[in-house]
Write an enzyme that holds these catalytic residues in place. Sequence first.
Site, short mmCIF file in Angstrom:
data_model
loop_
_atom_site.label_atom_id
_atom_site.label_comp_id
_atom_site.label_asym_id
_atom_site.label_seq_id
_atom_site.Cartn_x
_atom_site.Cartn_y
_atom_site.Cartn_z
N LYS A 195 -0.42 -10.52 -1.50
CA LYS A 195 -1.13 -10.03 -0.31
C LYS A 195 -2.17 -9.02 -0.79
O LYS A 195 -1.85 -7.88 -1.09
CB LYS A 195 -0.15 -9.37 0.66
CG LYS A 195 -0.59 -9.40 2.14
CD LYS A 195 -1.84 -8.59 2.45
CE LYS A 195 -1.55 -7.10 2.51
NZ LYS A 195 -2.80 -6.34 2.93
N GLU A 270 2.84 1.86 -8.11
CA GLU A 270 1.82 2.67 -8.76
C GLU A 270 1.01 3.30 -7.64
O GLU A 270 0.26 2.63 -6.94
CB GLU A 270 0.92 1.82 -9.66
CG GLU A 270 -0.12 2.63 -10.39
CD GLU A 270 -1.19 1.77 -11.03
OE1 GLU A 270 -2.36 2.23 -11.05
OE2 GLU A 270 -0.87 0.66 -11.48
N CYS A 304 -6.96 5.30 -9.81
CA CYS A 304 -5.75 6.12 -9.71
C CYS A 304 -5.64 7.09 -10.88
O CYS A 304 -5.04 8.17 -10.73
CB CYS A 304 -4.52 5.23 -9.63
SG CYS A 304 -4.32 4.13 -11.05
N GLU A 401 -5.56 13.77 -2.77
CA GLU A 401 -6.28 12.73 -3.48
C GLU A 401 -7.50 12.30 -2.66
O GLU A 401 -7.37 11.68 -1.61
CB GLU A 401 -5.37 11.52 -3.72
CG GLU A 401 -6.05 10.46 -4.58
CD GLU A 401 -5.15 9.27 -4.85
OE1 GLU A 401 -5.18 8.74 -5.98
OE2 GLU A 401 -4.41 8.85 -3.93
#
Length: 520
Positions: A195, A270, A304, A401
Site C-alpha cells: 500500500k 522506520e 528520515c 520533526e
Amino acid sequence: MTQANAAAAANHDLVQQLRDSRLNNGLKHFIGGQWVDGQAGKTFDTHSPVDNAFLAKVAEGDAQDIDRAARAAHDAFQTWREVSGAERRKILHRVADLIEKRSQEIAVLESTDTGQAIRFMKSAAARGAENFRFYADRAPAAQDGQSLPAPGFINYSMRQPIGPVGVITPWNTPFMLSTWKIAPALAAGCTVVHKPAEWSPVSATLLAEIMDEAGLPKGVHNLVHGFGESAGKALTEHPLIKAIAFVGETTTGSHIMRQGADTLKRVHFELGGKNPVVVFDDADLDKALDAVVFMIYSLNGERCTSSSRVLIQEGIYDEFTRRIAERAAKIRVGDPLDPDTEIGPLAHPRHFDKVMSYFDKAKEEGATIAEGGVRVGDSGNFVRPTLFTGARNDMRIAQEEIFGPVLTAIPFADEADALALANDVKYGLAGYLWTNDVTRAHRFAHGLEAGMIWVNSENVRHLPTPFGGVKNSGIGRDGGDYSFEFYMETKNIAISLGTHKTARLGVGQAPAVGQKEAGE
C-alpha cells in the site's frame, strides 16, 4: 541551449510521453497478477507538486480490495515458499536488470510525482536495483540457521518465511524505499501486499510492472492504492497478513500497532527523526560544512535521516552558522526535472503549509531566521532552504520533526552539554559526529541515543549493516540478515542421539483409588 536545459527539456518530453501512454489511463490495483479497478469503483486524483496540477487518476482501494489482495498473497504463498532460493535469486536479479533498463523513466516520474530533484532520483533508481541484487544474492541462504550441539542431542535452527506481509511505504522517496522493504520479503519467501502513500503513488505502479515482467508468479506481489484510514487500516487488521513493515510518521506507527494488536501482527517501523549533527571545534570544518548542508537540504529535507539539528561548539558557532547561511542562500531551488536543480517543491500542499508554519513558530520562540523562511514563487510548493540560529533545544523547532529543508542551529559548551542536548528529544534514528579526537568519538557515539551513528561522515549506507532507530524512531532493523529476522520465523529442531535418559513416571505400584480403609 545549455546541456542542462537540453536535459530538462528531454525530461519534460519524456513525462509528456508517459502521461499520454500511461498516466492518462489512470493507476489501477495489481491483484493476483491482474490490473484491476477498485471493487467500489472509487478513484482519487494525484497532483504534481510543481504546480499542483492534475497528474493521474488513482484507484481508491478499500477493505474489499485489501481482502482480495490478502487472499491472493495467501494463496501464492503456498507455492512461493517452496520455490528454491536459487530460483528466487534469478527472478530478483531480473527485477534489478529491468529497474536499470527503465531507470530514466522511473527517475522522471518519481521527480514529477514527489518534487524531488532528478539528480537524486537517478541515484534512487540505481539504489532500487542495488537493493534487489543485494537480497537476490542472499536468497539461497535465507533459510540457513545454526548448529547448536548439546549433550545427547544435535540441535539445529532454520528460518522459514512468516507468510503474507503488508508493506506500507512513504511519499518522500517511494520507489527506493519500496524496494528496500519488498526485496528482502521476496528473497525470504514471503508474499506481499503493498500500500503506497496516496501523495505519491506513481512509481509503485512501475515497480509492479517490472516485477511482473521479470516473472514473479501471480499473487506474490500485490498492489492496492488508497488512503491510510481505509486501505491501510484494512491491511493492518487483516488476519491473513502476518506482519506489517511501515515507513512513515511516528503517530501513524502507533496507530498501526494498535490496529494489528488483535491479530498479533509482527511490526517493523522506520519512523520519524530529529537527528543531531554535532560539530566540535577540533573537526575538519570544511568537510563538516559540506556534510551538514548536504544532509539537511538534499532530498528537499524530506528524509528520515536528515540532520535537522546542528549542535555547534560555542567558540565556532557564529562563524560556522554564517557559512551554513551562505551556502543555503546559493542552493538552486526550481524545476525538479532540471539537472541543475538542488531542491524541488515539497511533496504536497498540506506538507508545504506545515513546513511554512514553523517560520512563525521560530520567531515566536525567539529564534532568528538567518536564511530562508519564505516560499519561492507564487505557485507550487517551493520553500527557500532555511536556517534558524539563536535556538534552544526546548523550542518546537528543535523538538518536532519539520521534514523539510529547515535546519536548527544550537550552541553547546562541552562534550557533556552536547550529549545532553543530542539525547534530549523523543526520537533516536540517526546521529552524526564531527571531531578529530578518536577517543571522544567512540565515547560520544556510545552515549548517543540513536540506532545509527556516523563519525566524520554524512549518511553513507552499507547494505549489510543494521538500519533503524530507538525511542520514537522505530522498532526493528533493516539491512543484511537483519531484514530476514523480521520476514522469517526461526525454528529449532532437536534430534536425540539416543543416549539421554528420560525420567520415568507411572512404573511403580498403582495406588488404590476409592478403596475404603480397613475398619470403615
